[in-house]
Write an enzyme that holds these catalytic residues in place. Structure first.
Site: not given
Length: 449
Positions: A31, A140, A191, A218, A337, A368
């Site tokens: 990152s 995505r 993001q 996040s 994550e 996930r």
């Protein structure tokens, strides 16, 4: 969930015969490395990244910036005989900004940072920049970045395969971008916010990003972006600094070239700390920062609650397992994550666990939540998906194949389980090269193999 038939090689996950005792040098943060590369490429003067991570995601970022005209020179100090060594020491990348231009083609692989951070950079280039990637990258979410850039004045063609709002796409850069105010729904990925902030100082009017939607996941990664922007001289207004909730502003202006030393990737330290926890051993991670915006720093608290203890000194972090592993009820919305590794530990605990706040993980490298449920259950576990996470009831596990779905964190989760469960075989462990090169060698070294 489907298994990629082209990656069927199986890796026998090492089984721990006793408590581990090791010092593990974890490579640099992906990152930080990829944000550092973008900021250096947009700076008004050359800069340095020292101890960068060399992995698939970061090499894709470097290659993409080079394709757009940025100079990136790799050097190794005379004191290091191996490029970067096992911990990346001795290696540095000198980034030399230049006029961004096309035509160029960018391979994003399956890297969220590349596919989301670079379209705003491409909008500043002079010429067309085409973005493409792995098949999973088409699935995505990218609409937040595409829609925002269009609202800010960019011209983007995302209609090539009838899949608007996603890859593949072409950004027709005009050499500059007007910028200004924009509303986005970043609830599927923080993001989207970071992508606009990183390039915002180079927009004519800067950028004001207003998130409209459900809770942002996040958040530590947005704080990382803001901290790194400020270190490059950017003026950034944030909700934490008394600004409006869910609004970030970057003032237009030149970015400074930096000499940045990249921290170890704390999220990639997770499997090694987990090894200490589940074997009742001790693992030291050198150079663990006393202050950081990395989400992986939360492991100190989470794994302590699950039965370990830790000590942070100038040398790094030492984590010690107690010989018992306890279940946990935890909101992981800010540190999603970490979910695969925590789920793996929870499957070996002495009481149930509930992992909450991570519905967005269904849109990561793979789904996930579905993948963890399927793979742990096929080893005899008892995992149930919830609306926003997982409920895990410990069961006696057995060996078997643990599929990874081209997801690096699935591979390390399987390796954690394999420490305690004989006969676990990891499909396509090579996918760990996305962010953690040489993971099998690091894992074997920790075990003294």
């Amino acid at each position: 969930m489907t298994v990629n038939p082209t990656h069927t090689a199986l890796w026998p996950a090492p089984h721990a015969s006793g408590a581990v005792a090791a010092t593990v040098h974890v490579p640099g943060s992906k990152s930080v490395t990829n944000r550092g590369l973008v900021l250096a490429a947009l700076a008004a003067e050359p800069g340095w990244l020292r101890r960068p991570l060399r992995s698939r995601d970061t090499l894709l970022m470097a290659a993409a910036l080079r394709a757009m005209g940025v100079g990136i020179e790799e050097t190794v100090s005379s004191s290091s005989s191996v490029a970067g060594g096992p911990d990346g020491s001795g290696e540095a990348w000198r980034v030399i900004p230049s006029g961004l231009g096309g035509p160029a083609t960018v391979d994003v692989g399956n890297a969220g940072t590349v596919m989301r951070f670079l379209p705003p950079v491409a909008a500043l280039a002079d010429g067309p920049i085409r973005f493409d990637g792995d098949p999973r990258s088409y699935e995505r979410p990218l609409h937040g970045v595409i829609d925002a850039l269009r609202a800010l004045g960019a011209r983007i063609d995302d209609s090539a395969v009838g899949n608007p709002g996603a890859l593949p796409l072409t950004v027709h850069g005009g050499g500059a971008l007007e910028g200004g105010q924009v509303e986005i729904d970043a609830s599927s990925s923080s993001q989207f916010v970071s992508a606009l902030l990183l390039s915002g100082a180079r927009f004519n009017q800067g950028v004001e990003v207003r998130h409209v939607g459900s809770a942002l996941p996040s958040m530590p990664h947005i704080r990382m972006t803001v901290d790194m922007l400020r270190a490059c001289g950017a003026q950034v207004d944030t909700p934490e600094a008394g600004g409006e909730p869910n609004v970030w502003r970057v003032t237009p202006g030149a970015l400074l070239g930096r000499d940045l030393t990249v921290e170890p990737d704390l999220s990639n330290a997770q499997p090694f700390l987990a090894a200490a926890l589940i074997t009742g051993g001790r693992v030291t991670i050198p150079d663990w920062p006393a202050r950081t915006t990395q989400p992986g720093d939360a492991l100190r608290r989470i794994f302590t609650e699950m039965g370990g203890s830790c000590e942070l000194t100038e040398q790094g972090l030492t984590f010690t397992g107690s010989g018992s592993v306890h279940g946990i009820d935890v909101d992981l919305s800010e540190v999603g994550e970490l979910t695969p590794g925590i789920a793996a530990v929870a499957a070996l605990a002495d009481s149930p666990s509930t992992l909450r706040g991570v519905a967005h993980l269904r849109l990561h490298e793979t789904d996930r939540l579905a993948a963890l449920t399927k793979e742990i259950n096929e080893l005899g576990g008892d995992v149930t998906e919830t609306a926003d996470g997982l409920h895990i009831r410990p069961r006696t596990l057995h060996g078997g194949v643990f599929h990874t779905y081209d997801d690096h964190r699935m591979a390390t989760a399987g390796a954690i389980i394999g420490l305690a469960v004989p006969g676990v075989q990891i499909e396509n462990v090579a996918t760990t090269a996305k962010t953690l090169p040489d993971f099998p060698e690091l894992w074997a070294g920790m075990l003294g193999n």
